[in-house]
Scaffold this motif. Structure first.
Motif, PDB file in Angstrom:
ATOM      1  N   ALA A 325       0.847  -1.340   0.054  1.00 43.46           N
ATOM      2  CA  ALA A 325      -0.071  -0.102  -0.001  1.00 43.46           C
ATOM      3  C   ALA A 325       0.941   1.163   0.024  1.00 43.46           C
ATOM      4  N   GLY A 326       2.319   1.019   0.176  1.00 45.95           N
ATOM      5  CA  GLY A 326       3.085   2.403   0.373  1.00 45.95           C
ATOM      6  C   GLY A 326       4.473   2.214   0.641  1.00 45.95           C
ATOM      7  N   ALA A 327       5.133   3.099   1.309  1.00 42.27           N
ATOM      8  CA  ALA A 327       6.651   2.919   1.475  1.00 42.27           C
ATOM      9  C   ALA A 327       6.734   2.525   2.829  1.00 42.27           C
ATOM     10  N   TYR A 328       6.302   1.121   3.323  1.00 40.32           N
ATOM     11  CA  TYR A 328       6.057   0.724   4.740  1.00 40.32           C
ATOM     12  C   TYR A 328       6.849  -0.624   4.963  1.00 40.32           C
ATOM     13  N   GLU A 329       7.705  -0.589   5.845  1.00 36.07           N
ATOM     14  CA  GLU A 329       8.430  -1.754   6.426  1.00 36.07           C
ATOM     15  C   GLU A 329       7.680  -2.484   7.513  1.00 36.07           C
ATOM     16  N   THR A 330       7.682  -3.792   7.332  1.00 36.83           N
ATOM     17  CA  THR A 330       7.142  -4.544   8.429  1.00 36.83           C
ATOM     18  C   THR A 330       7.867  -5.452   8.983  1.00 36.83           C
ATOM     19  N   PHE A 331       7.624  -5.715  10.502  1.00 36.44           N
ATOM     20  CA  PHE A 331       8.450  -6.545  11.137  1.00 36.44           C
ATOM     21  C   PHE A 331       7.711  -7.563  11.886  1.00 36.44           C
ATOM     22  N   GLY A 332       8.210  -8.806  12.256  1.00 26.42           N
ATOM     23  CA  GLY A 332       7.330  -9.585  13.317  1.00 26.42           C
ATOM     24  C   GLY A 332       7.964  -9.845  14.630  1.00 26.42           C
ATOM     25  N   TYR A 333       7.326  -9.829  15.524  1.00 22.64           N
ATOM     26  CA  TYR A 333       7.825  -9.661  16.917  1.00 22.64           C
ATOM     27  C   TYR A 333       6.596 -10.330  17.627  1.00 22.64           C
ATOM     28  N   ALA A 334       7.069 -11.178  18.905  1.00 25.62           N
ATOM     29  CA  ALA A 334       6.005 -11.758  19.594  1.00 25.62           C
ATOM     30  C   ALA A 334       5.009 -10.459  20.299  1.00 25.62           C
ATOM     31  N   GLY A 335       3.618 -10.746  19.934  1.00 25.69           N
ATOM     32  CA  GLY A 335       2.915  -9.903  20.142  1.00 25.69           C
ATOM     33  C   GLY A 335       2.762  -9.383  21.538  1.00 25.69           C
ATOM     34  N   PHE A 336       3.327  -9.688  22.406  1.00 25.26           N
ATOM     35  CA  PHE A 336       3.269  -9.136  23.867  1.00 25.26           C
ATOM     36  C   PHE A 336       4.501  -8.178  23.758  1.00 25.26           C
ATOM     37  N   PHE A 337       5.162  -7.951  22.855  1.00 20.35           N
ATOM     38  CA  PHE A 337       6.328  -7.009  22.562  1.00 20.35           C
ATOM     39  C   PHE A 337       7.249  -7.130  23.762  1.00 20.35           C
ATOM     40  N   GLY A 338       7.552  -8.333  24.116  1.00 16.14           N
ATOM     41  CA  GLY A 338       8.643  -8.306  25.211  1.00 16.14           C
ATOM     42  C   GLY A 338       8.617  -8.021  26.568  1.00 16.14           C
ATOM     43  N   ILE A 339       7.395  -7.408  26.653  1.00 14.90           N
ATOM     44  CA  ILE A 339       6.966  -6.613  27.940  1.00 14.90           C
ATOM     45  C   ILE A 339       6.227  -7.670  28.771  1.00 14.90           C
ATOM     46  N   PHE A 655       4.350 -18.422  10.971  1.00 14.82           N
ATOM     47  CA  PHE A 655       4.773 -17.352  11.802  1.00 14.82           C
ATOM     48  C   PHE A 655       5.907 -16.698  11.274  1.00 14.82           C
ATOM     49  N   LEU A 656       5.991 -15.603  11.280  1.00 17.28           N
ATOM     50  CA  LEU A 656       7.192 -14.841  10.691  1.00 17.28           C
ATOM     51  C   LEU A 656       7.819 -13.878  12.114  1.00 17.28           C
ATOM     52  N   HIS A 657       9.192 -14.395  12.295  1.00 12.43           N
ATOM     53  CA  HIS A 657       9.845 -13.560  13.315  1.00 12.43           C
ATOM     54  C   HIS A 657      10.896 -13.081  12.705  1.00 12.43           C
ATOM     55  N   SER A 658      11.251 -11.687  12.745  1.00 18.12           N
ATOM     56  CA  SER A 658      12.249 -11.021  12.086  1.00 18.12           C
ATOM     57  C   SER A 658      13.526 -11.203  12.988  1.00 18.12           C
ATOM     58  N   TYR A 659      14.722 -11.484  12.224  1.00 22.05           N
ATOM     59  CA  TYR A 659      15.947 -11.771  12.694  1.00 22.05           C
ATOM     60  C   TYR A 659      16.903 -11.481  11.740  1.00 22.05           C
ATOM     61  N   ASP A 660      18.124 -10.532  12.265  1.00 21.62           N
ATOM     62  CA  ASP A 660      19.091 -10.506  11.237  1.00 21.62           C
ATOM     63  C   ASP A 660      20.563 -11.113  11.892  1.00 21.62           C
ATOM     64  N   TRP A 661      20.900 -12.201  11.057  1.00 22.65           N
ATOM     65  CA  TRP A 661      21.872 -13.047  11.739  1.00 22.65           C
ATOM     66  C   TRP A 661      23.191 -12.124  11.878  1.00 22.65           C
ATOM     67  N   GLN A 662      23.143 -10.923  11.095  1.00 24.69           N
ATOM     68  CA  GLN A 662      24.554 -10.131  10.943  1.00 24.69           C
ATOM     69  C   GLN A 662      24.516  -9.507  12.202  1.00 24.69           C
ATOM     70  N   THR A 663      23.537  -8.850  12.898  1.00 28.76           N
ATOM     71  CA  THR A 663      23.578  -8.099  13.782  1.00 28.76           C
ATOM     72  C   THR A 663      23.657  -8.808  15.337  1.00 28.76           C
ATOM     73  N   ASP A 664      23.766 -10.223  15.325  1.00 27.94           N
ATOM     74  CA  ASP A 664      23.716 -10.969  16.404  1.00 27.94           C
ATOM     75  C   ASP A 664      24.785 -11.967  16.476  1.00 27.94           C
ATOM     76  N   PRO A 665      26.170 -11.629  16.251  1.00 29.20           N
ATOM     77  CA  PRO A 665      27.061 -12.664  16.187  1.00 29.20           C
ATOM     78  C   PRO A 665      27.361 -13.523  17.220  1.00 29.20           C
TER      79      PRO A 665
END
Lengths: 817, 124
Positions: A325-339, A655-665
């Motif tokens: 729909a537009g210039a949007y980026e989306t991520f997936g994270y556990a829906g309790f947002f870690g709190i 289920f989609l969980h965002s993760y970047d292996w390069q930022t998590d050595p």
């Protein structure tokens, strides 16, 4: 010899291992009904469980036939599964064989009506009532066994009831009396047998007994020892044998795993593997092909907004449409947002554990009316008081014997008209109710979440209210690290989710599983408030996370029934941010239209052209048994950046969980993902699997004959066991056609394989789930040219080629018939 | 650690306010999901108190168990220890022995000494 009560309790604890998990209906949490068997290989576990509970462990032949006819099972893949076992018969012959075997088995299994179950279920329903009964069971404060002992001598369904009054006062003494003559070596089998006869009630008691501070447990305590004492005494009074006919050995050999008398896995196990392998091959092929395509040019530009959705499979569809729909980026994270918080809404006495069941809440967060919004607060409170008074009045008039007749005379016409309106025009009634509700301010319009630490609000022995600066910075940092997040858009939306459905006791099964079956909006608001805190941003900057001054965090809630996304903006916006939010609101409406049109393909009676109207009708229709599909279809859990799956239609099955292996050595973020969200994914997947393969035993049967009991659960008809699984209508399009494909979860992780291996090595329970076949794992190793490696038991890896020819591509609505 | 010492013999022959009294110490390591059971067992055994270490890591028959997982409070191990006289420790052993037939976990019982005997014997 006197029986030692400590040993007795230990035997009960051991026996109760076979019982699944169960929560009250208001917080329906998906869990594996065979969780007690996860220490065994899958094939062996389902065989053991069948002996104990009578439930099927694999899909039926009819289910395989449907999958076969829908091309969901690839003939070549099936042949490769069968060939090592020397099975050369044609698939149709094999299906016929399985059908004949099932008919034979069904004919030999007599339907049993257990009089002991009927009596015990009646007493449990009476004792465990949480405010539904107008006339509650007496003596409940003394505990289940004592309350039962006081009344059971008057129960005409128990033939030798008079003797029950002479039973010892304490449950362990009663058990000792009943077990006299039975050696200790047999106790566990006896307890297991009796717990497994009403596994739903037993699971609920097990849960209640572990919540000493739960208000109902404190007021009406119950333990498994108390239940077993009452049950075994009743069995004796009814002249029934205590011990099962055949000794039940849960650790025995799984000779029943193969009806063919060989080591060969049963045919349904091979067919299931073929079905899974087909789906997985196609999924990995899609991912491999998408990665091979060149990336779009726009990916380097700063997006207008970034939206974080729950990992829930339903988010995948709306995310795709938001991105388009537009210039949007989306991520997936556990829906309790870690709190890990306990949430209390304004005007409510109920505290909700707004975090997954494997996490203990650590903070109390309360909606507190803001000092400068007194008018809105007063407005809301006035309406709420009026509403509560009305409800109390109606309930009193309905329950009062004298008033009930007059009430029907006076109000029957009004109720009849309302019933007609809700039945004939549910969408219009919903619109009318929404307009009415809009006149009452929502809590977020006048309340603030108490995210700041407030020691003065603490109550003795309770969770601390609010979070310290360090805690706030910790949770915010964890979120961005887990998601591999580095660049921030002007607007970032944390989007929780909840469903909208009426007259549906299973509503919480459609809400956010990561929030213990509650809507995720409060958690989204909490994390947004934390990230907007300038002190938190300073702390994050010291930790290497630099949030630009022009970035604002807002909350949102995705209505999974209608796909509407409501933005909750509590922070002041700059002019530029306001423009983005306005545009986003319009684009979210477009995304809703696209997502509902796509989902309409899978909803009976819905037309894509009128997708939005159709889901709105479903959200308001009190006769609708399938308001939405929930997490039905779930089959994979993908851990990696969105680039891994961009442009792939995952059909709302991943289920989609965002993760970047390069930022998590050091793999810390990946370890959190694999030991928490992935485990919850396995719980959900196995719940859907077993509820589908045997809906009567592991699910909860048809909604048509459901009754809510004691405000705690569901019964089929007017008695029997507490139903702990999902209803038929959540899984099937009609009485015979499955919507959910019962496949075990495939985890797909993009990370170096050594990193994944060391995480599995450190976490025995995770390794057990993979080694025993409760879920599967494929790693895409970016350090090995993106090679795909399949996990094999004992930490070995097999390279696979997902780009092999795909004979039959899945259709867009492939999982519906 | 004012009350317990290493197993060194007391050099003081004459009873003083600091006389050491022999008692038994039990250490228990179980999976987190067993915490309520063990706690209940300790409460019922009559010991006057106990210590719980949550979220500990370690390796046993079933493999390695990582501690301090961020969003999983149930997977790691939990360790209890309690000090009391032999009869109360025996009650705990009676409850744990059948448990460990099925469930993974370990217990260790050893001799220990304390100064304030009354504090550890609880209500007789």
């Amino acid at each position: 010899m006197p029986i030692d009560s400590a040993a007795l309790r230990a035997r009960i604890e051991n026996a109760a291992d076979v019982i699944g998990r169960c929560w009250p209906l208001q917080t329906f949490i998906a869990a594996n009904p065979l969780v007690g068997f996860e220490d065994q290989p899958f094939d062996q576990a389902v065989t053991q469980a069948r002996r104990l509970f009578g439930g099927r462990g694999y899909p039926s032949a009819a289910r395989f036939r449907q999958a076969w006819e829908q091309d969901a099972i690839d003939p070549d893949v099936l042949a490769r599964q069968l060939e090592p076992h020397g099975i050369a018969a044609s698939p149709n012959d094999l299906l016929a064989q399985m059908e004949a075997a099932e008919r034979e088995r069904e004919a030999s299994e007599e339907a049993s009506d257990d009089p002991l179950n009927r009596v015990m279920a009646k007493w449990l329903a009476a004792f465990l009532d949480q405010g539904q009964a107008a006339w509650p069971m007496p003596n409940r404060a003394q505990g289940f066994y004592a309350a039962w002992r006081a009344l059971a001598p008057y129960d005409a369904q128990i033939p030798h009831r008079d003797a029950l009054a002479d039973r010892p006062e304490r449950p362990t003494q009663a058990l000792a009396q009943v077990l006299d003559g039975h050696p200790e070596a047999h106790w566990e089998a006896i307890f297991r047998h009796h717990l497994a006869r009403l596994p739903g009630w037993a699971a609920f008691i097990k849960w209640r007994a572990q919540q000493p501070r739960h208000p109902w447990q404190a007021a009406c305590p119950i333990t498994l020892a108390g239940y077993l004492a009452a049950r075994l005494c009743t069995a004796q009074a009814m002249g029934l044998p205590l011990a099962p006919d055949a000794p039940l050995s849960v650790n025995g050999t799984a000779s029943g795993a193969s009806a063919n008398g060989t080591d060969r896995p049963p045919l349904p196990a091979l067919w299931l593997s073929a079905w899974e392998a087909t789906y997985r091959q196609r999924l990995l092929g899609d991912i491999a092909r998408a990665q091979a395509e060149p990336e779009g040019a726009s990916s380097a530009e700063r997006p207008d907004a970034q939206l974080v959705f729950c990992i829930d499979v339903r988010s995948e569809i709306i995310r795709r449409h938001v991105e388009q729909a537009g210039a949007y980026e989306t991520f997936g994270y556990a829906g309790f947002f870690g709190i890990p918080m306990q949430y209390q809404a304004h005007g409510s006495d109920v505290r909700i554990d707004a975090c997954p069941p494997i996490v203990d809440p650590k903070h109390r967060v309360v909606d507190v009316p803001a000092a400068d919004r007194q008018d809105a607060t007063a407005d809301r409170d006035r309406w709420a008081a009026l509403w509560d008074a009305g409800r109390t009045l109606v309930k009193t008039l309905k329950d009062n014997i004298a008033a009930a007749f007059g009430f029907v005379e006076a109000a029957g016409g009004g109720f009849g008209a309302a019933m007609a309106a809700r039945t004939l025009g549910p969408r219009r009634v919903r619109q009318w109710a929404a307009r009415w509700a809009d006149r009452v301010p929502r809590p977020e319009a006048f309340c603030e979440l108490s995210v700041d630490r407030a020691p003065s609000e603490d109550e003795p022995g309770d969770l601390p209210v609010g979070l310290t600066l360090q805690e706030k910075a910790f949770y915010a940092e964890a979120a961005f690290n887990l998601l591999g997040w580095s660049d921030f858009a002007p607007v970032v939306v944390f989007t929780g989710h909840g469903s909208e459905t009426v007259n549906n006791p299973y509503k919480s099964s459609l809400d956010c599983g990561a929030c213990a079956g509650n809507p995720g909006g409060p958690n989204a608001r909490a994390l947004a408030a934390i990230c907007n805190d300038p002190a938190v941003r300073d702390a994050l900057r010291d930790r290497g996370i630099d949030i630009p001054a022009d970035t604002v965090f807002v909350a949102g809630e995705h209505n999974t029934t209608t796909d509407a996304v409501r933005l909750i903006v509590e922070a002041p916006l700059s002019g530029a941010q306001e423009q983005v939010v306005d545009r986003l609101r319009r684009d979210l409406a477009d995304a809703q239209a696209g997502a509902t049109a796509e989902r309409a393909e899978t909803l009976q009676g819905a037309r894509p052209a009128r997708g939005r109207a159709s889901v709105q009708r479903r959200a308001g229709d009190w006769a609708e048994t399938r308001p939405e599909w929930g997490l039905a279809g779930n089959a994979a859990f993908i851990v990696g950046p969105r680039a891994l799956t961009t442009d792939v239609n995952l059909e709302g099955r991943c289920f989609l969980h965002s993760y970047d292996w390069q930022t998590d050595p050091d793999g810390q973020a990946l370890e959190v993902i694999m030991t928490a969200p992935l485990i919850v994914g396995e719980w959900i997947n196995t719940q859907y699997y077993f509820s589908t393969v045997d809906n009567a035993v592991y699910g909860s049967g048809s909604k048509v004959t459901h009754n809510v009991v004691g405000k705690v659960g569901i019964l089929q008809g007017n008695g029997g066991d507490l139903m702990t699984g999902l209803p038929l209508q959540s899984l099937q399009s009609d009485d015979t056609t499955a919507y959910h494909h019962p496949l075990r979860l495939l985890a797909v992780v993009q990370a170096p394989v050594d990193r994944v291996a060391s995480i599995i090595r450190r976490n025995a329970e995770l390794q057990q789930l993979f080694d025993h076949g409760w879920m599967a794992l494929v790693v895409q190793d970016p350090e090995q040219d993106g090679a795909f490696l399949r996990y094999q038991p004992e930490l070995t890896w097999t390279p696979i080629d997902p780009s092999a020819p795909q004979p039959v591509p899945p259709t867009p609505a492939g999982i519906a018939s | 650690m004012a009350d317990s010492t290493h197993n060194e013999p007391s050099t003081n022959e004459r009873p003083t306010p600091h006389t050491l009294h022999p008692l038994k110490k039990i250490e228990i390591i179980v999976k987190g999901e067993r915490e309520p059971f063990v706690q209940d067992l300790l409460d019922r055994s009559g010991v006057s108190g106990y210590t719980i270490h949550r979220d500990i890591a370690g390796k046993g028959e079933s493999g390695f168990h990582e501690g301090h997982l961020l969003f999983n409070d149930k997977a790691s191990l939990v360790m209890f220890f309690a000090v009391s006289d032999e009869s109360k420790i025996q009650k705990i052993i009676d409850g744990l022995t059948p448990l460990f037939e099925k469930s993974s976990g370990v217990m260790f019982v050893s001799d220990t000494k304390v100064v304030r005997l009354k504090k550890f014997l609880g209500d007789e």
